[in-house]
Enzyme design. Sequence first.
Site, short mmCIF file in Angstrom:
data_model
loop_
_atom_site.label_atom_id
_atom_site.label_comp_id
_atom_site.label_asym_id
_atom_site.label_seq_id
_atom_site.Cartn_x
_atom_site.Cartn_y
_atom_site.Cartn_z
N GLU A 1 0.84 -1.20 0.00
CA GLU A 1 0.00 0.00 0.00
C GLU A 1 0.87 1.23 0.00
O GLU A 1 2.00 1.20 0.48
CB GLU A 1 -0.80 0.07 1.32
CG GLU A 1 -2.03 -0.72 1.34
CD GLU A 1 -2.72 -0.70 2.70
OE1 GLU A 1 -2.26 0.01 3.62
OE2 GLU A 1 -3.73 -1.40 2.83
N ARG B 1 -16.08 -7.91 15.59
CA ARG B 1 -16.29 -8.21 17.01
C ARG B 1 -16.48 -6.90 17.76
O ARG B 1 -16.39 -5.83 17.17
CB ARG B 1 -15.07 -8.93 17.56
CG ARG B 1 -13.82 -8.11 17.33
CD ARG B 1 -12.59 -8.66 17.98
NE ARG B 1 -11.38 -8.19 17.35
CZ ARG B 1 -10.80 -7.01 17.55
NH1 ARG B 1 -11.33 -6.15 18.39
NH2 ARG B 1 -9.69 -6.67 16.92
P1 ADP Z 1 -3.02 -4.86 12.10
O1 ADP Z 1 -4.16 -5.67 11.59
O2 ADP Z 1 -1.72 -5.63 12.12
O3 ADP Z 1 -3.30 -4.15 13.39
P2 ADP Z 1 -3.69 -2.60 10.38
O4 ADP Z 1 -3.82 -2.79 8.94
O5 ADP Z 1 -4.95 -2.50 11.19
O6 ADP Z 1 -2.74 -3.74 10.99
O7 ADP Z 1 -2.82 -1.30 10.67
C1 ADP Z 1 -2.40 -0.97 11.98
C2 ADP Z 1 -1.89 0.47 12.01
O8 ADP Z 1 -0.83 0.64 11.06
C3 ADP Z 1 -2.91 1.53 11.65
O9 ADP Z 1 -3.71 1.91 12.73
C4 ADP Z 1 -2.02 2.66 11.15
O10 ADP Z 1 -1.49 3.37 12.25
C5 ADP Z 1 -0.88 1.94 10.46
N1 ADP Z 1 -1.11 1.79 8.99
C6 ADP Z 1 -1.75 0.80 8.35
N2 ADP Z 1 -1.76 1.01 7.01
C7 ADP Z 1 -1.11 2.16 6.78
C8 ADP Z 1 -0.77 2.93 5.59
N3 ADP Z 1 -1.10 2.52 4.36
N4 ADP Z 1 -0.10 4.09 5.77
C9 ADP Z 1 0.27 4.51 7.00
N5 ADP Z 1 0.00 3.84 8.14
C10 ADP Z 1 -0.69 2.68 8.06
#
Ligand code: ADP
Length: 671
Positions: free
Chosen positions: A200, A292
Amino acid sequence: MFNKILIANRGEIACRIIKTAKKMGVLTVAVYSDADKDALHVHMADEAIYLGPSPSRESYLLGDNVIAAAIKTGAQAIHPGYGFLSENAEFCRNCATNNLTFIGPPVQAIEAMGSKSAAKSIMEKAQVPLVPGYHGEDQSSAIIKKAADKMGYPVLLKATAGGGGKGMRQVWSETEFKEGLAAAKREAMSSFGDDTMLVEKYLTQPRHVEIQVFCDNHQNAVYLFERDCSVQRRHQKVIEEAPAFKMSEKLRAQMGESAIKSAQAIGYQGAGTVEFLLDVDGSFYFMEMNTRLQVEHPVTEMISGQDLVEWQLRVAAGETLPKTQEQLILNGHAFEARIYAEDANNDFLPATGKLSLLKTPVESAHVRIDTGVRQGDEVSVYYDPMIAKLIVWDESRDKALKRLSKALSEYRINGVTTNIDFLYNLATSSPFIEEDIDTGFIEKNKALIFNDTKKALLNELPIAALYLVLSIEKSAQQSAQQSNDPHSPWHNANAWRLNEAHTHTLVLAHNDVEYRVEVEQKRQGSDAYYLINLDGEQFDCQGTLDNNSMVVNINGHRSHTTIHRNNNHISLFRANGVFNFIHILPDCGQLDSDDNHGGLTAPMNGTMVSVLVNAGEMVSKEQPLIIMEAMKMEHTIKAPSDGKIEEVYFNAGDMVDGGAELLAFSPLEQE
Ligand code: ADP
């Protein structure tokens, strides 16, 4: 409505669910492991069934045993809480096979959101905005790299099976790509057994804004506003708030409607959370959907006046949603701070131990505490080290934030290291107050929010020293009263004995650093006061001590301190946070091994991940020696000084007990 439900969880969330079930007249069955046989959730439930040994894979994660417990007790439904079995599609399916209602979404919704890339494909079709990127099936490195090159750096690689921040890696330039991809794949394989990746665009200053949604099985869907969860450490939330700051009505409605679209795209039912990244220009992008109840659901309850667990039970029992979108009103502002047993100053290393003191702020319409522990309980190595969630509400962000810092300063915990100081520093820092927040908040504001030893040195050390002096005097007075000759000058501790020097040197340690504090007793008329000298700085001190409470006057500044003492461990609870000291007695020239974090003993029970040195090797100060994993986090043991590794007692893969000596080390002689 159900007559009886089983709660397949423990700790604060199990207690939270039991409270609502009780209110609704629904009987509850708890489950427990060895470590939890006397836990609060077991005491609160109407019945409880033993599942197995303490490790969760031998108890709370055994879906079949949980189902058997429900059948045995006649429960009609199972609430999975969060974590454990809450997003386990197979468990959800097995509930249905056994005629038990799973209080959560249908199995296909869990499955659809189980893979980050499959979820993105579904959302793409439903026209929910996505962060630009590639989430295709072709996993060749060249294809993934091409996608990264095309959108431009920085990019973020994510394991499609990922969660908890694992298997994620930022790549800042094309030259770093190959190595970044290899590392992310390795971590994904070892954490999830699956190294499928997506890539991404990496947003550099995003906010994490998530929408609480609810759907019933009568085609109704609503959103209960948003939560801002941008303050994160290791990509995990620390303080959450609702509503999000700087949020226009228009953006709220757009995000809310997108969230409902996401939920409907997977035939959702029950409580769910759609997580978005909100960029500086107001664009927002779907990140993932959690199928959830979230840890941070209480902030939504505070601003909406709704009980989300009650909604979950009603929807699972086939009822329609209690409110329509138009009937939902956003009222005031709420914060949640997660109180963890961990050492924020030591890379958030989880802590364990007995909660020898646990006093919470008073609960009210403004202050709510969701917890699963009581004073005297143990924070064990087996489960998440969260002690409680502190939730506050008021009519505006400003007022709610003041309530948060006040409540944090009133929290009294001892026996286990906590993150309360860190939360307090964070909540009172000017960028947090001024809403200058994105997901890089903690990293950017390190200097403001991590404990500054100098601050404690100048303000709190004289108070700790004064406390020690006053308590020595007090015990001398008490023994005088009990003796045959209460008027003997030998009992006169005011001036610390006749003919003895009136100056004493106390050694106090704070954050593993020792300080020498000189205390000189003075007298002016009938008033005793003390001159305290610390590194050449003079403090004019007076104080009165009454049990655990001390009024102090230092250089004309009068204030109040609550003290908790456990042998030579002294904690000062001050309006501006908690300060822990160790009184080093003359005959034990060094810190207790317990407090010597980062030493050559294991900081807690855990597994050796890798041993980086061999016997006979010379090492330099701060050189990493051993990597351990404890409570799902890695911790590096570093050399305390230059020296020689004499012997290594463990190998990678070994389990070690907290406090066990890991290697023999000889510091290099100082010349
Ligand atoms: P996980 O499922 O491992 O917790 P997430 O996809 O929910 O991972 O992402 C966790 C955190 O990572 C987000 O809350 C954000 O802070 C950061 N993050 C995720 N994707 C991006 C992105 N494309 N750009 C910047 N920060 C991101």
